[in-house]
Design a protein around this motif. Sequence first.
Motif, short mmCIF file in Angstrom:
data_model
loop_
_atom_site.label_atom_id
_atom_site.label_comp_id
_atom_site.label_asym_id
_atom_site.label_seq_id
_atom_site.Cartn_x
_atom_site.Cartn_y
_atom_site.Cartn_z
N LEU A 80 13.34 6.07 10.57
CA LEU A 80 12.29 5.03 10.45
C LEU A 80 10.82 4.57 11.11
CD1 LEU A 80 11.63 3.28 7.24
CD2 LEU A 80 13.45 1.74 8.20
N THR A 81 9.56 4.41 10.45
CA THR A 81 8.54 4.06 11.53
C THR A 81 7.63 3.17 10.83
OG1 THR A 81 8.21 6.08 12.22
CG2 THR A 81 6.75 5.09 12.94
N GLU A 82 7.18 1.85 11.86
CA GLU A 82 6.79 0.67 11.16
C GLU A 82 5.50 1.18 11.04
OE1 GLU A 82 7.56 -1.92 13.46
OE2 GLU A 82 9.11 -2.86 12.91
N ILE A 83 4.59 1.18 9.68
CA ILE A 83 3.31 1.68 9.79
C ILE A 83 2.48 0.75 10.37
CG2 ILE A 83 1.40 2.66 8.21
CD1 ILE A 83 2.88 4.16 9.71
N GLY A 84 2.16 -0.83 9.54
CA GLY A 84 2.04 -2.15 9.20
C GLY A 84 2.25 -3.27 8.49
N GLU A 85 1.75 -3.61 8.33
CA GLU A 85 2.24 -5.24 7.13
C GLU A 85 0.69 -5.56 6.41
OE1 GLU A 85 5.28 -7.60 9.16
OE2 GLU A 85 3.32 -8.45 9.39
N TYR A 86 0.85 -5.75 4.90
CA TYR A 86 -0.63 -6.25 4.23
C TYR A 86 0.11 -7.51 3.55
CZ TYR A 86 1.91 -3.87 0.48
OH TYR A 86 2.24 -4.18 -1.09
N MET A 87 -1.20 -8.60 3.77
CA MET A 87 -0.63 -10.08 3.07
C MET A 87 -1.75 -9.91 1.36
SD MET A 87 -1.13 -14.13 4.26
CE MET A 87 -0.31 -14.90 3.23
N VAL A 88 -0.71 -10.94 0.38
CA VAL A 88 -1.23 -10.48 -0.43
C VAL A 88 -1.47 -11.75 -0.26
CG1 VAL A 88 -1.06 -10.41 -2.96
CG2 VAL A 88 -0.31 -8.66 -1.78
N HIS A 89 -2.35 -12.71 -0.84
CA HIS A 89 -2.94 -14.37 -0.88
C HIS A 89 -3.09 -14.22 -2.55
CE1 HIS A 89 -4.54 -14.60 3.30
NE2 HIS A 89 -4.89 -13.33 3.10
N ASP A 90 -1.36 -14.19 -3.06
CA ASP A 90 -1.69 -14.96 -4.40
C ASP A 90 -1.48 -16.02 -4.36
OD1 ASP A 90 0.55 -16.12 -6.65
OD2 ASP A 90 -0.11 -13.81 -7.05
N GLN A 91 -2.32 -17.01 -5.58
CA GLN A 91 -2.66 -18.09 -5.89
C GLN A 91 -1.41 -19.15 -5.69
OE1 GLN A 91 -5.03 -19.31 -9.05
NE2 GLN A 91 -5.58 -21.49 -7.92
#
Length: 161
Positions: A80-91
């Motif tokens: 299992l390899t970490e690729i990154g992260e993302y943030m969804v700016h849901d209101q």
Amino acid sequence: MQQFIDQQKQFVEFSSSVNSFQMKAKHVFVITTYKEQWLLTSHKKRGLEFPGGKVEDFETLAEAAKREVYEETGGIVGELTEIGEYMVHDQHHPFVKRVYYADIQTLHEKECYFETNGPVKVAENILDMVQEPEYSFIMKDEILPIAIEIIKQKKLLKSSL
């Protein structure tokens, strides 16, 4: 940091580093391959997508990634390899999702795949396929091409997928 508007009209930021956001990741998205094919799951409501979901209180992000892959596909994660992260700016409910890549060692047939209909193997270039109507909205934004490029740069794919 890469930024875009997703299919749901939400502002999204992607970082190839982990822990880049003030908010901690509480969700996982796992790009999976099995025997030189992409391994997707058929979500009962959203359609074809890579496995993923919420992290339970008692588990780490990596444990959640492995559990979600098994629950939704029957796959046993090798590396299992970490690729990154993302943030969804849901209101109303912003969230951060950790992105992983996993090559699946074994695929078990199961009687229950929880909220999915089980595994689906795809041999074609996944980026050419995701705009088809049977694919989930999760597959149609910029996260997947960004993550696949990182996976290729890290030379994690064992084939020319």
